[in-house]
Scaffold this active site. Structure first.
Site, PDB file in Angstrom:
ATOM      1  N   TYR A 107       0.869  -1.178   0.000  1.00 28.49           N
ATOM      2  CA  TYR A 107       0.000   0.000   0.000  1.00 28.49           C
ATOM      3  C   TYR A 107       0.905   1.226   0.000  1.00 28.49           C
ATOM      4  O   TYR A 107       1.396   1.674   1.040  1.00 28.49           O
ATOM      5  CB  TYR A 107      -0.924  -0.005   1.222  1.00 28.49           C
ATOM      6  CG  TYR A 107      -1.788   1.222   1.362  1.00 28.49           C
ATOM      7  CD1 TYR A 107      -2.404   1.806   0.256  1.00 28.49           C
ATOM      8  CD2 TYR A 107      -2.002   1.796   2.615  1.00 28.49           C
ATOM      9  CE1 TYR A 107      -3.195   2.939   0.392  1.00 28.49           C
ATOM     10  CE2 TYR A 107      -2.799   2.917   2.767  1.00 28.49           C
ATOM     11  CZ  TYR A 107      -3.395   3.490   1.654  1.00 28.49           C
ATOM     12  OH  TYR A 107      -4.178   4.614   1.793  1.00 28.49           O
ATOM     13  N   ASP A 150      -2.346  -1.468  -3.916  1.00 30.77           N
ATOM     14  CA  ASP A 150      -2.689  -0.086  -4.264  1.00 30.77           C
ATOM     15  C   ASP A 150      -1.372   0.675  -4.301  1.00 30.77           C
ATOM     16  O   ASP A 150      -0.861   1.090  -3.263  1.00 30.77           O
ATOM     17  CB  ASP A 150      -3.649   0.487  -3.224  1.00 30.77           C
ATOM     18  CG  ASP A 150      -3.959   1.954  -3.469  1.00 30.77           C
ATOM     19  OD1 ASP A 150      -3.528   2.500  -4.504  1.00 30.77           O
ATOM     20  OD2 ASP A 150      -4.639   2.560  -2.616  1.00 30.77           O
ATOM     21  N   HIS A 253     -12.187   1.907  -4.453  1.00 35.42           N
ATOM     22  CA  HIS A 253     -11.406   1.057  -5.348  1.00 35.42           C
ATOM     23  C   HIS A 253     -12.206  -0.172  -5.739  1.00 35.42           C
ATOM     24  O   HIS A 253     -13.037  -0.670  -4.956  1.00 35.42           O
ATOM     25  CB  HIS A 253     -10.121   0.570  -4.668  1.00 35.42           C
ATOM     26  CG  HIS A 253      -9.142   1.645  -4.369  1.00 35.42           C
ATOM     27  ND1 HIS A 253      -7.973   1.817  -5.087  1.00 35.42           N
ATOM     28  CD2 HIS A 253      -9.131   2.606  -3.393  1.00 35.42           C
ATOM     29  CE1 HIS A 253      -7.293   2.830  -4.582  1.00 35.42           C
ATOM     30  NE2 HIS A 253      -7.966   3.326  -3.557  1.00 35.42           N
TER      31      HIS A 253
END
Length: 262
Positions: A107, A150, A253
């Site tokens: 992330y 991500d 998302h």
């Protein structure tokens, strides 16, 4: 060993536990990598996941922020987690499958609103995180590895709704795209999603600020699946589950899927 893997920034695994369960029931990936769990590890709702056959998990967590987890039907062993840029954040965890494949779940920091590290420390943190990722994978020279997460960068012109309009917007600036490319090169990573879907606009994130995200379609591809060159040829079936963004009280998302025959 064939398996299907998904990556999803869930924006609070406890708040959106039912959405995770719905995805697991509907799509049944063998492995689900989550980001922005926003939970200490011991409070991740594993019992419900285990009831669906996801009996294995490795995770890094912290209260209210960040957090990454890999939940799996397949046996896996923890393979570490790095604190890139020494931020003290839970942003990376790795796990190794029985077939020797290592999965890295990242992330990357979002970077704030201003693309200038001299006035925005968050943007500097993002660039430093990516630099540390680059150096780590250059030293590691990974093999039989998959990197997901991500990554908070949309690198290609067709990964954003308007390339020219977003050139100065965090997530699509040239300096971020350059850092992104350096990380890819350092690990000899292959963009599996674009290997399978080489042409056309493709997004995995749509802002909460848009009152009608689907019609406006001002998206960005911030969520990625990569593989090292030795196994990238075994990847197939990539897809973005856009409709999940339209579920009740969703993450901003959508999940990204890929299958591997290894």
């Amino acid at each position: 060993m064939p398996f299907t893997l998904a990556t999803w920034n869930i924006n609070s695994v406890r708040l959106r536990e039912e959405l995770v369960l719905q995805l697991l029931r509907d799509e049944s990936p063998d492995i689900l990598c989550l980001q922005e769990c926003k939970s200490p590890v011991d409070l991740i709702p594993v019992a419900q996941f285990q009831a669906l056959g996801y009996t294995h998990m490795v995770a890094r967590g912290q209260k209210g922020y960040n957090g990454v987890a890999i939940i799996s039907k397949l046996p896996l062993q923890e393979a570490g987690g790095e604190d890139y840029a020494a931020l003290g954040h839970a942003r990376h965890v790795a796990a190794r499958l029985e077939n020797g494949v290592t999965i890295h779940n990242h992330y990357v920091p979002a970077g704030g609103d201003i693309a200038d590290r001299t006035v925005n420390a968050k943007f500097g943190n993002k660039l430093d995180y990516l630099t540390d990722m680059r150096d780590a994978y250059h030293a590691l020279k990974p093999e039989k590895s998959i990197l997901v997460g991500d990554l908070n960068i949309a690198p290609r012109e067709d990964d954003v709704w308007n390339h020219k309009a977003l050139l100065k917007v965090v997530s699509h600036t040239p300096i971020e795209v350059d850092h992104f490319g350096q990380v890819m090169d350092a690990g000899a990573w292959v963009d599996v999603t674009r290997q399978d879907i080489p042409l056309g606009n493709l997004y995995s994130w749509w802002s909460y600020r848009s009152p009608d995200w689907d019609a406006a379609d001002k998206g960005r591809r911030l969520d990625h699946v990569w593989a090292t060159t030795d196994i990238s040829g075994a990847a197939h079936g990539s897809r973005v589950l856009r409709h999940v963004r339209g579920w009740d009280k969703p993450s901003d998302h959508a999940p990204v899927f890929a299958s591997f025959d290894l």
